[in-house]
Design a protein around this motif. Structure first.
Motif, short mmCIF file in Angstrom:
data_model
loop_
_atom_site.label_atom_id
_atom_site.label_comp_id
_atom_site.label_asym_id
_atom_site.label_seq_id
_atom_site.Cartn_x
_atom_site.Cartn_y
_atom_site.Cartn_z
N SER A 28 0.82 -1.20 0.00
CA SER A 28 0.00 0.00 0.00
C SER A 28 0.86 1.26 0.00
CB SER A 28 -0.88 0.00 1.26
OG SER A 28 -0.06 -0.08 2.41
N VAL A 29 1.69 1.39 -1.05
CA VAL A 29 2.53 2.58 -1.17
C VAL A 29 2.34 3.18 -2.55
CG1 VAL A 29 4.27 1.65 0.38
CG2 VAL A 29 4.49 1.24 -2.05
N LYS A 255 5.88 6.66 0.11
CA LYS A 255 5.02 6.98 1.25
C LYS A 255 4.04 5.83 1.44
CE LYS A 255 5.29 12.01 0.97
NZ LYS A 255 6.42 12.02 0.05
N ALA A 256 3.61 5.68 2.67
CA ALA A 256 2.62 4.64 2.95
C ALA A 256 1.70 5.10 4.06
CB ALA A 256 3.32 3.34 3.36
N SER A 257 0.43 4.78 3.91
CA SER A 257 -0.56 5.06 4.95
C SER A 257 -1.13 3.73 5.40
CB SER A 257 -1.66 5.97 4.39
OG SER A 257 -2.65 6.20 5.35
N PHE A 258 -0.84 3.35 6.62
CA PHE A 258 -1.21 2.01 7.08
C PHE A 258 -2.53 2.04 7.85
CE2 PHE A 258 3.53 2.05 7.06
CZ PHE A 258 3.68 1.21 5.97
N ASN A 259 -3.27 0.96 7.72
CA ASN A 259 -4.56 0.84 8.42
C ASN A 259 -4.39 0.52 9.89
OD1 ASN A 259 -5.90 1.21 5.96
ND2 ASN A 259 -5.90 -0.98 5.51
N ALA A 280 7.69 -2.02 3.32
CA ALA A 280 6.37 -1.42 3.09
C ALA A 280 5.31 -2.32 3.73
CB ALA A 280 6.12 -1.24 1.60
N GLY A 281 4.06 -2.01 3.45
CA GLY A 281 2.98 -2.75 4.08
C GLY A 281 2.43 -3.86 3.20
N TYR A 282 1.38 -4.50 3.70
CA TYR A 282 0.73 -5.59 2.98
C TYR A 282 -0.31 -5.06 1.99
CZ TYR A 282 2.62 -8.55 6.74
OH TYR A 282 3.44 -9.20 7.62
N VAL A 283 -0.80 -5.96 1.16
CA VAL A 283 -1.82 -5.58 0.18
C VAL A 283 -3.12 -5.16 0.84
CG1 VAL A 283 -0.90 -6.98 -1.69
CG2 VAL A 283 -2.45 -8.03 -0.05
#
Length: 430
Positions: A28-29, A255-259, A280-283
């Motif tokens: 999620s970037v 950049k990443a915005s995580f839940n 980075a984060g997961y899908v």
């Protein structure tokens, strides 16, 4: 870990999910690509100590940008052996065209620009007698040359920022190209090198240019990196050392915005690694800070954090690793580099990494040195990873728990590994 930290909870369900949603999966970037432009002299061009043009530090930076999936284009055709700051400035002012691309167009399109310039301005004013191993120069002419370097660099930075205000500029500091000089001549030459590097750094500051020091990394192994005493250019190992100096500074702006929630203690470090394209984060939009990290996932992060030769590594011949195994190329490369090793002919890529194993791979990957002076109440001198754990602590990457323990056999989470990796890359996190 630092005593201010509380141990992060370990979620077995999330750990299992990590095996099917690895670090290298879609994340999620933002996926904005970058155009990389290299300007400068023979070092940017990739000239070797045998006078041939090949892979230099700029090529390895380009390869690393491609490795993390952000490279759109790479252009080093405006880097020319023997170029001075005057020639680079003239190319920009006259909008030189090569292979149908003008230098001003290349500057306008670049998100990342690296520059090495200034050494040739001064080398032409210095006489290095390679037979007698001595350096002579006219101080007045050298002072005038230093002034000209500063003026030309100011004009270069000004023009670049006029053409492309958003470009990230990284400017190289020079190393000592004459490591074989006797001490009396080193005492003359090294202050000149320091003065040149100060001019380069100070000139770039008003323009937001990041100064990249290379002197220390080359000096650590100068005789090996500069094998031809008749030439100032490094071998491929030397160029990789310079590329790693740059890579520690380069920020690709991911950049990443995580839940999910990121622990406050790890927020800055995770943000730093995300911006560099290392993690980075997961899908599903989560980061999974408490997830246990596996051996293959930690290998991937280290491979993104450190610049290695982009030559394909040989098959590591693990019983549980084939060419279709997730992370095969990274496993092969990190085995070739001596950072990871198997156990009983197996790599165990899906096994979780322990804190002791983390200490070992970080020490080996970053070639950290220690004296064995740091101890923990749960790590005996005969423990297999005692020296690695001590070295990690001596280098300020860990201090263990507040009760004096290290807990070497505990698994490590994504957040914890991110903190340790960030400290290895960037002293500001120590």
């Amino acid at each position: 870990m630092r005593s201010k930290r509380t141990k992060l909870g370990l979620s077995i369900a999330m750990a299992l999910s990590m095996l099917v949603a690895p670090v290298a999966s879609a994340e999620s970037v933002d996926t904005q690509k970058v155009d990389y432009l290299a300007l400068g002299d023979s070092l940017a061009a990739g000239q070797s100590y045998n006078q041939t043009i090949g892979k230099g530090y700029t090529d390895y930076i380009s390869s690393q940008l491609n490795k993390i999936g952000v490279l759109s284009s790479f252009n080093k055709q405006f880097s020319v052996s023997g170029y001075t700051t005057t020639q680079i400035l003239n190319d920009i002012q006259n909008n030189t065209v090569k292979n149908g691309v003008s230098i001003q167009e290349a500057i306008k399109n670049a998100e990342i620009i690296t520059i090495d310039a200034g050494a040739n301005d001064l080398l032409q004013l210095i006489n290095f007698d390679r037979k007698e191993l001595k350096v002579t120069y006219d101080q007045e002419k050298l002072t005038a040359g230093m002034t000209a370097v500063g003026q030309n660099l100011t004009s270069i930075f000004t023009k670049i920022k006029e053409l492309n205000p958003k470009a990230e500029i990284y400017v190289m500091g020079y190393y000592n190209p004459f490591p074989i000089l006797p001490s009396q001549y080193k005492e003359q030459f090294l202050p000149l090198l320091d003065a040149l590097n100060k001019i380069i750094a100070d000139t770039g500051k008003p323009f937001g240019a990041t100064f990249v020091s290379t002197a220390d990394s080359i000096a650590k192994n100068a005789i090996s990196y500069l094998p031809n005493i008749q030439d100032i250019h490094p071998n491929q190992a030397g160029y990789l050392a310079i590329a790693n100096d740059f890579w520690k500074s380069i920020n690709v702006g991911k950049k990443a915005s995580f839940n999910d929630e990121i622990p406050e203690v790890a927020q800055d470090e995770i943000k730093y690694l995300v911006e560099k394209g290392i993690i980075a984060g997961y899908v599903n939009g989560n980061f999974g800070a408490n997830d246990l990290i596996t051996r293959v996932q930690s290998a991937i992060m280290l491979n993104r954090a450190i610049v290695y030769s982009d030559d394909a590594a040989p098959n590591p011949n693990y019983a549980d690793v084939t060419e279709s195994t997730f992370g095969y190329d990274v496993i092969a490369k990190m085995t070739q580099e001596g950072v990871f090793a198997g156990n009983n002919q197996s790599f165990n890529p899906g096994n979780t990494l322990t804190r002791a194993e983390m200490a070992k791979v970080l020490v080996l990957a970053f070639k950290l040195k220690g004296t064995g002076s740091k101890s923990f109440n749960d790590v005996g001198n005969d423990y297999w990873a005692a020296s690695y754990i001590s070295t990690l602590a001596e280098n300020g990457i860990t201090i263990g728990y507040s009760n004096g323990s290290f807990k070497p056999n505990d698994p490590i989470t994504r957040a914890e590994f991110s903190i340790m990796l960030s400290r290895a890359l960037n002293d500001s996190f120590k």
